[in-house]
Motif scaffolding. Structure first.
Motif, PDB file in Angstrom:
ATOM      1  N   TRP A  98       9.779  -6.091  -4.721  1.00 55.86           N
ATOM      2  CA  TRP A  98      10.358  -4.940  -5.413  1.00 55.86           C
ATOM      3  C   TRP A  98       9.303  -3.865  -5.662  1.00 55.86           C
ATOM      4  CZ3 TRP A  98      15.356  -4.133  -7.593  1.00 55.86           C
ATOM      5  CH2 TRP A  98      16.286  -5.143  -7.288  1.00 55.86           C
ATOM      6  N   ARG A  99       8.075  -4.265  -5.978  1.00 54.42           N
ATOM      7  CA  ARG A  99       7.005  -3.294  -6.263  1.00 54.42           C
ATOM      8  C   ARG A  99       6.644  -2.455  -5.038  1.00 54.42           C
ATOM      9  NH1 ARG A  99       4.317  -3.435 -11.016  1.00 54.42           N
ATOM     10  NH2 ARG A  99       4.757  -5.195 -12.361  1.00 54.42           N
ATOM     11  N   LYS A 100       6.937  -2.935  -3.847  1.00 57.76           N
ATOM     12  CA  LYS A 100       6.642  -2.192  -2.619  1.00 57.76           C
ATOM     13  C   LYS A 100       7.616  -1.039  -2.399  1.00 57.76           C
ATOM     14  CE  LYS A 100       4.778  -6.219  -0.228  1.00 57.76           C
ATOM     15  NZ  LYS A 100       5.007  -7.157   0.884  1.00 57.76           N
ATOM     16  N   GLN A 101       8.746  -1.049  -3.087  1.00 60.69           N
ATOM     17  CA  GLN A 101       9.766  -0.024  -2.885  1.00 60.69           C
ATOM     18  C   GLN A 101       9.321   1.309  -3.494  1.00 60.69           C
ATOM     19  OE1 GLN A 101      12.434  -0.558  -0.991  1.00 60.69           O
ATOM     20  NE2 GLN A 101      11.735  -2.656  -0.706  1.00 60.69           N
ATOM     21  N   SER A 102       9.787   2.411  -2.900  1.00 59.85           N
ATOM     22  CA  SER A 102       9.386   3.742  -3.364  1.00 59.85           C
ATOM     23  C   SER A 102       9.958   4.080  -4.738  1.00 59.85           C
ATOM     24  CB  SER A 102       9.835   4.793  -2.351  1.00 59.85           C
ATOM     25  OG  SER A 102      11.244   4.766  -2.217  1.00 59.85           O
ATOM     26  N   TYR A 103      11.049   3.459  -5.122  1.00 59.27           N
ATOM     27  CA  TYR A 103      11.677   3.776  -6.406  1.00 59.27           C
ATOM     28  C   TYR A 103      11.105   2.985  -7.579  1.00 59.27           C
ATOM     29  CZ  TYR A 103      14.446  -0.266  -4.894  1.00 59.27           C
ATOM     30  OH  TYR A 103      14.843  -1.491  -4.438  1.00 59.27           O
ATOM     31  N   TRP A 104      10.146   2.087  -7.345  1.00 55.60           N
ATOM     32  CA  TRP A 104       9.554   1.318  -8.445  1.00 55.60           C
ATOM     33  C   TRP A 104       8.817   2.290  -9.366  1.00 55.60           C
ATOM     34  CZ3 TRP A 104      10.315  -3.586  -9.959  1.00 55.60           C
ATOM     35  CH2 TRP A 104       9.500  -4.064 -10.970  1.00 55.60           C
ATOM     36  N   PRO A 105       9.110   2.284 -10.678  1.00 51.15           N
ATOM     37  CA  PRO A 105       8.499   3.259 -11.594  1.00 51.15           C
ATOM     38  C   PRO A 105       6.987   3.051 -11.760  1.00 51.15           C
ATOM     39  CG  PRO A 105      10.318   2.079 -12.639  1.00 51.15           C
ATOM     40  CD  PRO A 105      10.075   1.431 -11.331  1.00 51.15           C
ATOM     41  N   LYS A 106       6.262   4.150 -11.814  1.00 48.81           N
ATOM     42  CA  LYS A 106       4.814   4.094 -12.025  1.00 48.81           C
ATOM     43  C   LYS A 106       4.481   3.594 -13.436  1.00 48.81           C
ATOM     44  CE  LYS A 106       3.861   7.824  -8.755  1.00 48.81           C
ATOM     45  NZ  LYS A 106       4.935   7.363  -7.927  1.00 48.81           N
ATOM     46  N   GLU A 107       5.425   3.740 -14.360  1.00 49.14           N
ATOM     47  CA  GLU A 107       5.218   3.272 -15.736  1.00 49.14           C
ATOM     48  C   GLU A 107       5.129   1.745 -15.813  1.00 49.14           C
ATOM     49  OE1 GLU A 107       7.077   7.225 -15.780  1.00 49.14           O
ATOM     50  OE2 GLU A 107       7.663   5.359 -14.830  1.00 49.14           O
ATOM     51  N   PHE A 108       5.667   1.056 -14.811  1.00 49.26           N
ATOM     52  CA  PHE A 108       5.643  -0.404 -14.786  1.00 49.26           C
ATOM     53  C   PHE A 108       4.601  -0.938 -13.812  1.00 49.26           C
ATOM     54  CE2 PHE A 108      10.414  -0.194 -15.893  1.00 49.26           C
ATOM     55  CZ  PHE A 108      10.119  -0.083 -17.236  1.00 49.26           C
ATOM     56  N   ALA A 109       3.542  -0.178 -13.609  1.00 50.83           N
ATOM     57  CA  ALA A 109       2.469  -0.628 -12.716  1.00 50.83           C
ATOM     58  C   ALA A 109       1.813  -1.864 -13.312  1.00 50.83           C
ATOM     59  CB  ALA A 109       1.445   0.479 -12.531  1.00 50.83           C
ATOM     60  N   LYS A 110       1.305  -2.723 -12.430  1.00 48.84           N
ATOM     61  CA  LYS A 110       0.644  -3.942 -12.897  1.00 48.84           C
ATOM     62  C   LYS A 110      -0.599  -3.595 -13.688  1.00 48.84           C
ATOM     63  CE  LYS A 110       1.707  -7.879 -10.229  1.00 48.84           C
ATOM     64  NZ  LYS A 110       1.561  -9.182 -10.537  1.00 48.84           N
ATOM     65  N   ALA A 111      -0.783  -4.277 -14.800  1.00 47.20           N
ATOM     66  CA  ALA A 111      -1.973  -4.057 -15.625  1.00 47.20           C
ATOM     67  C   ALA A 111      -3.162  -4.738 -14.963  1.00 47.20           C
ATOM     68  CB  ALA A 111      -1.762  -4.614 -17.023  1.00 47.20           C
ATOM     69  N   THR A 112      -4.245  -3.993 -14.825  1.00 51.05           N
ATOM     70  CA  THR A 112      -5.465  -4.573 -14.270  1.00 51.05           C
ATOM     71  C   THR A 112      -6.488  -4.678 -15.380  1.00 51.05           C
ATOM     72  OG1 THR A 112      -6.283  -2.393 -13.640  1.00 51.05           O
ATOM     73  CG2 THR A 112      -5.064  -3.638 -11.972  1.00 51.05           C
ATOM     74  N   PHE A 113      -7.226  -5.748 -15.361  1.00 49.13           N
ATOM     75  CA  PHE A 113      -8.225  -5.973 -16.390  1.00 49.13           C
ATOM     76  C   PHE A 113      -9.603  -5.759 -15.792  1.00 49.13           C
ATOM     77  CE2 PHE A 113      -4.590  -8.654 -17.523  1.00 49.13           C
ATOM     78  CZ  PHE A 113      -4.306  -8.116 -18.764  1.00 49.13           C
ATOM     79  N   ASP A 114     -10.406  -4.938 -16.453  1.00 45.19           N
ATOM     80  CA  ASP A 114     -11.773  -4.692 -16.000  1.00 45.19           C
ATOM     81  C   ASP A 114     -12.714  -5.621 -16.736  1.00 45.19           C
ATOM     82  OD1 ASP A 114     -10.954  -2.658 -14.347  1.00 45.19           O
ATOM     83  OD2 ASP A 114     -11.176  -1.119 -15.898  1.00 45.19           O
ATOM     84  N   ASP A 115     -13.614  -6.244 -15.995  1.00 44.31           N
ATOM     85  CA  ASP A 115     -14.601  -7.120 -16.611  1.00 44.31           C
ATOM     86  C   ASP A 115     -15.710  -6.321 -17.276  1.00 44.31           C
ATOM     87  OD1 ASP A 115     -13.230  -9.344 -15.792  1.00 44.31           O
ATOM     88  OD2 ASP A 115     -14.352  -9.530 -13.902  1.00 44.31           O
ATOM     89  N   ASP A 116     -15.810  -5.038 -16.968  1.00 46.14           N
ATOM     90  CA  ASP A 116     -16.866  -4.209 -17.536  1.00 46.14           C
ATOM     91  C   ASP A 116     -16.638  -3.939 -19.020  1.00 46.14           C
ATOM     92  OD1 ASP A 116     -17.784  -4.134 -14.981  1.00 46.14           O
ATOM     93  OD2 ASP A 116     -16.957  -2.134 -14.551  1.00 46.14           O
ATOM     94  N   ASP A 117     -15.383  -4.051 -19.488  1.00 44.25           N
ATOM     95  CA  ASP A 117     -15.078  -3.744 -20.878  1.00 44.25           C
ATOM     96  C   ASP A 117     -15.638  -4.775 -21.839  1.00 44.25           C
ATOM     97  OD1 ASP A 117     -13.746  -1.551 -19.969  1.00 44.25           O
ATOM     98  OD2 ASP A 117     -11.753  -2.471 -20.115  1.00 44.25           O
TER      99      ASP A 117
END
Length: 136
Positions: A98-117
């Motif tokens: 579903w995430r590959k589809q063009s209509y998937w909202p940008k607001e529901f993007a997967k959260a990425t965690f940075d190790d630098d924080d």
């Protein structure tokens, strides 16, 4: 008498493949809370919370967890009766597809965690420091 297995499999199969395009009344939403009686509170991409009903073909077949995604079909305001604002038209089971589809909202993007924080080392799973270590 129980529902035939072919109906269960058809409903499950239908939710694995995303549609090619959405109608103007359809939107992907995140489930916030199960309200009971096949009603769910969902968060739309525009941060609006709506109350939607699970379609009859999915009841007692597919369970929806909190934080999962669904495809909601909102009813126009002139046709709305009561507090229910629409229906869950499909349940997102294969989220990767579903995430590959063009209509998937940008607001529901997967959260990425940075190790630098994180500057400190995590204490998860470690024993607490003993008081006698510094008293030698």
């Amino acid at each position: 008498m129980a529902r035939p297995k072919r109906n269960l499999h058809a409903a499950a199969e239908e939710s694995t493949t995303p549609p090619d395009a959405l109608t103007p009344t359809q939107s992907v939403a995140r489930v916030i809370k199960a309200e009971g009686n096949s009603l769910y509170s969902c968060l739309l991409p525009n941060q609006q919370i709506v109350l939607v009903e699970l379609a009859a073909r999915f009841r007692n077949t597919i369970w929806i967890k909190r934080g999962g995604y669904v495809l909601v079909d909102l009813t126009p305001p002139e046709e709305k009766r009561g507090k229910v604002e629409g229906e869950i038209a499909n349940v997102v089971r294969e989220e990767k597809e579903w995430r590959k589809q063009s209509y998937w909202p940008k607001e529901f993007a997967k959260a990425t965690f940075d190790d630098d924080d994180e500057d400190e080392e995590s204490n998860v799973g470690k024993m607490p420091p003993s008081d006698s270590e510094g008293e030698d």
